[in-house]
Design a protein around this motif. Structure first.
Motif, short mmCIF file in Angstrom:
data_model
loop_
_atom_site.label_atom_id
_atom_site.label_comp_id
_atom_site.label_asym_id
_atom_site.label_seq_id
_atom_site.Cartn_x
_atom_site.Cartn_y
_atom_site.Cartn_z
N THR A 81 28.23 -4.94 18.06
CA THR A 81 27.14 -3.96 18.12
C THR A 81 27.71 -2.56 18.09
O THR A 81 28.67 -2.26 18.83
N VAL A 82 27.13 -1.72 17.26
CA VAL A 82 27.50 -0.31 17.19
C VAL A 82 26.33 0.51 17.72
O VAL A 82 25.21 0.40 17.22
N VAL A 83 26.59 1.33 18.74
CA VAL A 83 25.56 2.20 19.32
C VAL A 83 25.87 3.62 18.88
O VAL A 83 26.98 4.13 19.12
N LEU A 84 24.90 4.28 18.23
CA LEU A 84 25.09 5.63 17.71
C LEU A 84 24.31 6.63 18.57
O LEU A 84 23.11 6.46 18.78
N VAL A 85 25.01 7.66 19.05
CA VAL A 85 24.46 8.60 20.01
C VAL A 85 24.50 10.01 19.40
O VAL A 85 25.58 10.55 19.14
N HIS A 86 23.33 10.59 19.17
CA HIS A 86 23.25 11.87 18.46
C HIS A 86 23.50 13.06 19.40
O HIS A 86 23.59 12.92 20.62
N GLY A 87 23.57 14.24 18.78
CA GLY A 87 23.90 15.45 19.51
C GLY A 87 22.72 16.35 19.83
O GLY A 87 21.56 16.03 19.59
N PHE A 88 23.06 17.50 20.37
CA PHE A 88 22.13 18.53 20.83
C PHE A 88 21.20 18.98 19.71
O PHE A 88 21.64 19.29 18.60
N ALA A 89 19.90 18.99 20.01
CA ALA A 89 18.86 19.50 19.12
C ALA A 89 18.58 18.62 17.91
O ALA A 89 17.82 19.00 17.04
N LEU A 90 19.20 17.43 17.86
CA LEU A 90 19.01 16.54 16.72
C LEU A 90 18.23 15.30 17.17
O LEU A 90 17.60 15.29 18.22
N ASP A 91 18.24 14.27 16.36
CA ASP A 91 17.71 12.97 16.76
C ASP A 91 18.44 11.90 15.96
O ASP A 91 19.37 12.21 15.21
N ARG A 92 18.05 10.66 16.09
CA ARG A 92 18.82 9.56 15.51
C ARG A 92 18.85 9.59 13.99
O ARG A 92 19.70 8.94 13.37
N ARG A 93 17.97 10.35 13.36
CA ARG A 93 17.97 10.44 11.90
C ARG A 93 19.24 11.09 11.36
O ARG A 93 19.55 10.96 10.16
N CYS A 94 19.98 11.80 12.19
CA CYS A 94 21.21 12.45 11.70
C CYS A 94 22.25 11.43 11.27
O CYS A 94 23.19 11.76 10.54
N PHE A 95 22.10 10.17 11.70
CA PHE A 95 23.02 9.11 11.32
C PHE A 95 22.49 8.31 10.12
O PHE A 95 22.84 7.14 9.96
N HIS A 96 21.70 8.94 9.28
CA HIS A 96 21.07 8.24 8.16
C HIS A 96 22.08 7.46 7.32
O HIS A 96 21.88 6.27 7.04
N PHE A 97 23.17 8.11 6.93
CA PHE A 97 24.13 7.46 6.01
C PHE A 97 24.92 6.37 6.71
O PHE A 97 25.27 5.35 6.09
N GLN A 98 25.22 6.55 7.98
CA GLN A 98 25.94 5.52 8.72
C GLN A 98 25.02 4.31 8.93
O GLN A 98 25.44 3.17 8.71
N ARG A 99 23.80 4.55 9.32
CA ARG A 99 22.82 3.49 9.52
C ARG A 99 22.59 2.71 8.23
O ARG A 99 22.50 1.49 8.22
N ARG A 100 22.52 3.42 7.11
CA ARG A 100 22.29 2.80 5.80
C ARG A 100 23.44 1.89 5.40
O ARG A 100 23.23 0.74 4.99
N ASP A 101 24.66 2.38 5.52
CA ASP A 101 25.81 1.64 5.00
C ASP A 101 26.30 0.56 5.96
O ASP A 101 26.77 -0.50 5.52
N LEU A 102 26.23 0.79 7.25
CA LEU A 102 26.68 -0.22 8.20
C LEU A 102 25.79 -1.45 8.15
O LEU A 102 26.25 -2.57 8.44
N GLU A 103 24.55 -1.29 7.76
CA GLU A 103 23.65 -2.44 7.62
C GLU A 103 24.17 -3.42 6.58
O GLU A 103 23.96 -4.63 6.68
N GLU A 104 24.86 -2.91 5.56
CA GLU A 104 25.35 -3.74 4.46
C GLU A 104 26.75 -4.30 4.70
O GLU A 104 27.28 -5.04 3.86
N LEU A 105 27.35 -3.94 5.80
CA LEU A 105 28.69 -4.45 6.11
C LEU A 105 28.60 -5.95 6.41
O LEU A 105 27.75 -6.39 7.18
N ILE A 106 29.46 -6.75 5.78
CA ILE A 106 29.37 -8.19 5.95
C ILE A 106 30.59 -8.80 6.63
O ILE A 106 30.56 -9.98 7.01
N ASP A 107 31.66 -8.05 6.79
CA ASP A 107 32.84 -8.62 7.43
C ASP A 107 33.60 -7.52 8.17
O ASP A 107 34.51 -6.92 7.61
#
Length: 365
Positions: A81-107
């Motif tokens: 499990t990877v937990v992504l924690v965003h920064g000041f004045a932002l929200d979880r959408r700032c990890f858009h590209f990480q969230r997108r690509d880590l979903e496709e990781l298979i190994d």
């Protein structure tokens, strides 16, 4: 009164991104830049990816924390499990590209957990007393206990999110001995910000103008937010100049960041200044000695300069230090491929059995 309201509007926008300072562009210049720039991400659904599950976790003081989970894209069972924690004045959408690509990781396959810090995004509002990095660490602990109570973890924190992870290591050291296999600290610092990096003239908790605006936001929040909305162009130009690096940035990235910033009230922003200005977690870094550690920062970061990353690396000689050339504070949006390559390498090391090499991760074309 007019100059005062100009300051209120400016701080409400530029401070809102922690991008207060000297960069101010004229409306016509910004408009021209947005119209003429080639936006390579025009077709990317920035911040619009749907999670597999959404839930609300109650913090220990009752503040509701909005959480989403993303399962491996191929439907297989997650290895870590990877937990992504965003920064000041932002929200979880700032990890858009990480969230997108880590979903496709298979190994290995990855189960992702993303959430909005208190007072940010879809999470509930905090009290001034609860607007501290210490409390944010308690919130992260509550999210982990509620959503992913067992199994190996990798914690990824950007800016204030990295500070949150450091505070958690200080509070719950056994978690890092038993379950946390890896930590990624992106564009963050183990020492106080506001002296080196963040423009102290506006972001310092001792600045009387900033303090005055914070008090006014507590008394007349609607009025302060109304003034803030009138500074939209200035906010956009400030974000572009101070949150990103010295290369061309797709306007849609600035647009997304502006949406996140404008979703965070001036009151919340000013309440967090005290904890940012007193943050000192160098001793807490010792709690990461059991983990694989990645420290990654842009060398054009105007908010938490690369010197912060170098100092953390000195304290953790076992860590991998990565310099992102030309990248600013929002390095995970600006140079997503570089960040994702190093994140996946970290995850592979954390998920691999001893002595077993892992396959190259799937890369989006």
């Amino acid at each position: 009164m007019k100059p005062v309201w100009k300051v209120v509007g400016w701080v409400g926008g530029a401070l809102g991104a922690a991008v207060a300072g000297a960069a101010v562009a004229q409306t016509a210049k910004v408009s021209h830049e947005r119209k003429t720039a080639t936006d390579s991400l025009a077709d990317e659904p920035l911040g619009q990816l749907r999670p597999d599950r959404e839930s609300t976790v109650a913090a220990d003081d009752g503040v509701p924390i909005s959480v989403e989970e993303v399962d491996p894209g191929d439907g297989g069972e997650a290895d870590i499990t990877v937990v992504l924690v965003h920064g000041f004045a932002l929200d979880r959408r700032c990890f858009h590209f990480q969230r997108r690509d880590l979903e496709e990781l298979i190994d290995p396959r990855v189960h992702q957990v993303l959430y909005d810090q208190r007072g940010h995004g879809r999470s509930g509002m905090s009290t001034p007393e609860g607007s501290t990095i210490e409390q944010l660490a308690h919130d992260l602990d509550a999210v982990i206990r509620s959503v992913v109570p067992d199994g190996p973890l990798v914690l990824v924190g950007h800016s204030m999110g990295g500070m949150t992870i450091m505070a958690l290591a200080e509070q719950v050291p056994e978690l890092f001995k038993e379950r946390v296999r890896g930590v990624a600290l992106i564009g963050t610092a183990a020492g106080a910000v506001g002296g080196a990096g963040l423009p102290k003239s506006v972001l310092s908790r001792y600045n009387p103008v900033t303090l005055g605006i914070g008090r006014l936001a507590g008394i007349q929040p609607g009025l302060v937010e109304w003034v803030r909305k009138g500074t939209k162009t200035l906010t956009w130009s400030g974000i572009r100049a101070l949150a990103f690096g010295d290369r061309k940035v797709a306007p849609s990235l600035v647009d997304l960041m502006e949406k996140m910033i404008n979703g965070t009230t001036v009151k919340v922003l000013t309440e967090f200044l005290e904890t940012l200005g007193t943050h000192d977690r160098y001793k807490a870094l010792a709690g990461l000695r059991h983990c694989e550690v990645l420290i990654l920062s842009g060398d054009a970061d105007k908010l938490t300069p690369f010197s912060h990353a170098e100092r953390m690396a000195e304290e953790m000689p076992h860590a991998t230090l990565v310099r992102a050339p030309g990248a600013g504070h929002m390095v995970m949006m600006e140079q997503a491929d570089l960040v994702n390559d190093h994140l996946v390498a970290l995850i592979e090391r954390c998920a691999a059995d001893r002595g077993e090499s892992r396959k190259k991760w799937w890369r989006r074309a």
